[in-house]
Design a protein around this motif. Structure first.
Motif, PDB file in Angstrom:
ATOM      1  N   LYS A 113       0.827  -1.217   0.000  1.00 37.65           N
ATOM      2  CA  LYS A 113       0.000   0.000   0.000  1.00 37.65           C
ATOM      3  C   LYS A 113       0.858   1.264   0.000  1.00 37.65           C
ATOM      4  CE  LYS A 113      -3.982  -1.954   2.388  1.00 37.65           C
ATOM      5  NZ  LYS A 113      -4.751  -1.956   3.649  1.00 37.65           N
ATOM      6  N   ILE A 114       1.973   1.218   0.687  1.00 34.11           N
ATOM      7  CA  ILE A 114       2.857   2.381   0.762  1.00 34.11           C
ATOM      8  C   ILE A 114       3.354   2.786  -0.611  1.00 34.11           C
ATOM      9  CG2 ILE A 114       5.132   3.169   1.579  1.00 34.11           C
ATOM     10  CD1 ILE A 114       4.533   1.503   4.144  1.00 34.11           C
ATOM     11  N   PHE A 115       3.626   1.811  -1.466  1.00 29.17           N
ATOM     12  CA  PHE A 115       4.199   2.089  -2.779  1.00 29.17           C
ATOM     13  C   PHE A 115       3.162   2.085  -3.901  1.00 29.17           C
ATOM     14  CE2 PHE A 115       7.678   0.475  -0.177  1.00 29.17           C
ATOM     15  CZ  PHE A 115       8.581   1.509  -0.336  1.00 29.17           C
ATOM     16  N   ASP A 116       1.885   2.080  -3.555  1.00 27.00           N
ATOM     17  CA  ASP A 116       0.800   2.069  -4.541  1.00 27.00           C
ATOM     18  C   ASP A 116       0.159   3.454  -4.604  1.00 27.00           C
ATOM     19  OD1 ASP A 116      -1.453   1.729  -6.086  1.00 27.00           O
ATOM     20  OD2 ASP A 116      -2.150  -0.056  -5.022  1.00 27.00           O
ATOM     21  N   PRO A 117       0.328   4.163  -5.739  1.00 28.04           N
ATOM     22  CA  PRO A 117      -0.245   5.514  -5.847  1.00 28.04           C
ATOM     23  C   PRO A 117      -1.764   5.552  -5.666  1.00 28.04           C
ATOM     24  CG  PRO A 117       1.274   5.097  -7.644  1.00 28.04           C
ATOM     25  CD  PRO A 117       1.091   3.792  -6.912  1.00 28.04           C
ATOM     26  N   LYS A 118      -2.445   4.459  -5.944  1.00 26.77           N
ATOM     27  CA  LYS A 118      -3.898   4.425  -5.772  1.00 26.77           C
ATOM     28  C   LYS A 118      -4.284   4.397  -4.293  1.00 26.77           C
ATOM     29  CE  LYS A 118      -4.637   2.034 -10.109  1.00 26.77           C
ATOM     30  NZ  LYS A 118      -4.933   0.753 -10.745  1.00 26.77           N
ATOM     31  N   GLN A 119      -3.395   3.896  -3.449  1.00 22.92           N
ATOM     32  CA  GLN A 119      -3.706   3.766  -2.030  1.00 22.92           C
ATOM     33  C   GLN A 119      -2.929   4.733  -1.140  1.00 22.92           C
ATOM     34  OE1 GLN A 119      -4.300  -0.254  -0.542  1.00 22.92           O
ATOM     35  NE2 GLN A 119      -4.018  -1.008  -2.619  1.00 22.92           N
ATOM     36  N   ASN A 120      -1.876   5.323  -1.660  1.00 25.26           N
ATOM     37  CA  ASN A 120      -1.067   6.273  -0.895  1.00 25.26           C
ATOM     38  C   ASN A 120      -1.079   7.606  -1.639  1.00 25.26           C
ATOM     39  OD1 ASN A 120       0.866   7.788   0.398  1.00 25.26           O
ATOM     40  ND2 ASN A 120       2.351   6.135   0.554  1.00 25.26           N
ATOM     41  N   LYS A 121      -1.855   8.547  -1.143  1.00 29.28           N
ATOM     42  CA  LYS A 121      -2.051   9.812  -1.859  1.00 29.28           C
ATOM     43  C   LYS A 121      -0.761  10.605  -2.066  1.00 29.28           C
ATOM     44  CE  LYS A 121      -3.400  12.364   2.256  1.00 29.28           C
ATOM     45  NZ  LYS A 121      -4.416  13.180   2.882  1.00 29.28           N
ATOM     46  N   LEU A 122       0.261  10.379  -1.242  1.00 31.56           N
ATOM     47  CA  LEU A 122       1.528  11.095  -1.428  1.00 31.56           C
ATOM     48  C   LEU A 122       2.212  10.736  -2.744  1.00 31.56           C
ATOM     49  CD1 LEU A 122       2.998  10.978   2.174  1.00 31.56           C
ATOM     50  CD2 LEU A 122       1.967  12.922   1.011  1.00 31.56           C
ATOM     51  N   ILE A 134      19.461 -12.037  -2.849  1.00 31.52           N
ATOM     52  CA  ILE A 134      19.158 -10.684  -2.404  1.00 31.52           C
ATOM     53  C   ILE A 134      19.668 -10.512  -0.975  1.00 31.52           C
ATOM     54  CG2 ILE A 134      17.340  -8.971  -2.035  1.00 31.52           C
ATOM     55  CD1 ILE A 134      17.775  -9.895  -4.986  1.00 31.52           C
ATOM     56  N   ILE A 135      20.499  -9.471  -0.780  1.00 35.07           N
ATOM     57  CA  ILE A 135      21.139  -9.267   0.523  1.00 35.07           C
ATOM     58  C   ILE A 135      20.848  -7.895   1.125  1.00 35.07           C
ATOM     59  CG2 ILE A 135      22.978 -10.937   0.090  1.00 35.07           C
ATOM     60  CD1 ILE A 135      24.811  -8.516  -0.584  1.00 35.07           C
ATOM     61  N   GLY A 136      20.097  -7.044   0.409  1.00 36.98           N
ATOM     62  CA  GLY A 136      19.786  -5.727   0.944  1.00 36.98           C
ATOM     63  C   GLY A 136      18.685  -5.038   0.158  1.00 36.98           C
ATOM     64  N   ARG A 137      18.125  -3.998   0.781  1.00 35.61           N
ATOM     65  CA  ARG A 137      17.084  -3.211   0.120  1.00 35.61           C
ATOM     66  C   ARG A 137      17.091  -1.807   0.690  1.00 35.61           C
ATOM     67  NH1 ARG A 137      11.138  -4.650   2.723  1.00 35.61           N
ATOM     68  NH2 ARG A 137      11.571  -3.693   4.742  1.00 35.61           N
ATOM     69  N   VAL A 138      16.552  -0.861  -0.076  1.00 36.78           N
ATOM     70  CA  VAL A 138      16.387   0.512   0.380  1.00 36.78           C
ATOM     71  C   VAL A 138      15.384   1.208  -0.540  1.00 36.78           C
ATOM     72  CG1 VAL A 138      18.243   1.590  -0.975  1.00 36.78           C
ATOM     73  CG2 VAL A 138      17.668   2.510   1.287  1.00 36.78           C
ATOM     74  N   ALA A 139      14.740   2.245  -0.030  1.00 41.50           N
ATOM     75  CA  ALA A 139      13.812   3.044  -0.832  1.00 41.50           C
ATOM     76  C   ALA A 139      14.110   4.518  -0.615  1.00 41.50           C
ATOM     77  CB  ALA A 139      12.370   2.737  -0.435  1.00 41.50           C
ATOM     78  N   ALA A 140      13.897   5.320  -1.653  1.00 38.36           N
ATOM     79  CA  ALA A 140      14.058   6.777  -1.573  1.00 38.36           C
ATOM     80  C   ALA A 140      12.752   7.425  -2.026  1.00 38.36           C
ATOM     81  CB  ALA A 140      15.214   7.228  -2.460  1.00 38.36           C
ATOM     82  N   PHE A 141      12.395   8.539  -1.370  1.00 39.74           N
ATOM     83  CA  PHE A 141      11.130   9.211  -1.606  1.00 39.74           C
ATOM     84  C   PHE A 141      11.356  10.698  -1.832  1.00 39.74           C
ATOM     85  CE2 PHE A 141      10.859   5.954   1.631  1.00 39.74           C
ATOM     86  CZ  PHE A 141       9.825   5.143   1.204  1.00 39.74           C
ATOM     87  N   ILE A 142      10.533  11.285  -2.686  1.00 45.04           N
ATOM     88  CA  ILE A 142      10.538  12.741  -2.834  1.00 45.04           C
ATOM     89  C   ILE A 142       9.127  13.182  -3.215  1.00 45.04           C
ATOM     90  CG2 ILE A 142      11.247  12.783  -5.255  1.00 45.04           C
ATOM     91  CD1 ILE A 142      13.000  15.274  -4.410  1.00 45.04           C
ATOM     92  N   HIS A 143       8.725  14.324  -2.685  1.00 50.64           N
ATOM     93  CA  HIS A 143       7.416  14.893  -2.991  1.00 50.64           C
ATOM     94  C   HIS A 143       7.637  16.352  -3.355  1.00 50.64           C
ATOM     95  CE1 HIS A 143       3.306  16.312  -2.500  1.00 50.64           C
ATOM     96  NE2 HIS A 143       2.940  15.055  -2.645  1.00 50.64           N
ATOM     97  N   PRO A 144       7.095  16.815  -4.478  1.00 50.07           N
ATOM     98  CA  PRO A 144       7.391  18.185  -4.931  1.00 50.07           C
ATOM     99  C   PRO A 144       6.981  19.278  -3.945  1.00 50.07           C
ATOM    100  CG  PRO A 144       5.742  17.137  -6.362  1.00 50.07           C
ATOM    101  CD  PRO A 144       6.217  16.098  -5.394  1.00 50.07           C
ATOM    102  N   LYS A 145       5.898  19.086  -3.204  1.00 53.95           N
ATOM    103  CA  LYS A 145       5.467  20.136  -2.265  1.00 53.95           C
ATOM    104  C   LYS A 145       6.464  20.298  -1.118  1.00 53.95           C
ATOM    105  CE  LYS A 145       0.587  19.945  -3.271  1.00 53.95           C
ATOM    106  NZ  LYS A 145      -0.760  19.584  -2.833  1.00 53.95           N
TER     107      LYS A 145
END
Length: 107
Positions: free
Chosen positions: A39-48, A66-77
């Motif tokens: 849900k966090i990464f689904d634009p239909k369910q996460n308005k950000l 697979i030995i690692g993971r990471v995510a990066a986020f940015i919002h224009p506002k």
């Protein structure tokens, strides 16, 4: 080691399952609900993410595990509020390996 952007359903599954593998021997580990992470990464369910962007990466070792993971986020506002591109990161998980961790943070 090879860093790869999450693009396929298989990559998504690997991204979600990784902490379960890394923490499998930790009796205090409580796994996150997979549907909550999706849900966090689904634009239909996460308005950000209707305006913002998230990129996820997974890191694999030389054997393809697979030995690692990471995510990066940015919002224009939020970027405009600080008058510079401003984002965040999260979902960092890695095996106990400094090179692997640095590669994920550098992403």
């Amino acid at each position: 080691m090879k860093l790869r952007e999450v693009k396929t359903k298989q990559d998504d599954l690997e991204f979600i399952r990784l902490p379960d593998r890394i923490c499998k021997n930790d009796k205090n580990y409580i796994p996150a609900l997979r549907q909550d992470i999706r849900k966090i990464f689904d634009p239909k369910q996460n308005k950000l993410f209707r305006e913002g962007v998230a990129i996820r990466w997974i890191l694999e070792d030389d054997k393809g595990e697979i030995i690692g993971r990471v995510a990066a986020f940015i919002h224009p506002k939020t970027s405009k509020s600080f008058k510079q591109p401003t984002g965040g990161m999260g979902f960092f998980d890695s095996i106990d390996n400094k090179d692997a961790a640095f590669m994920l943070f550098d992403a």
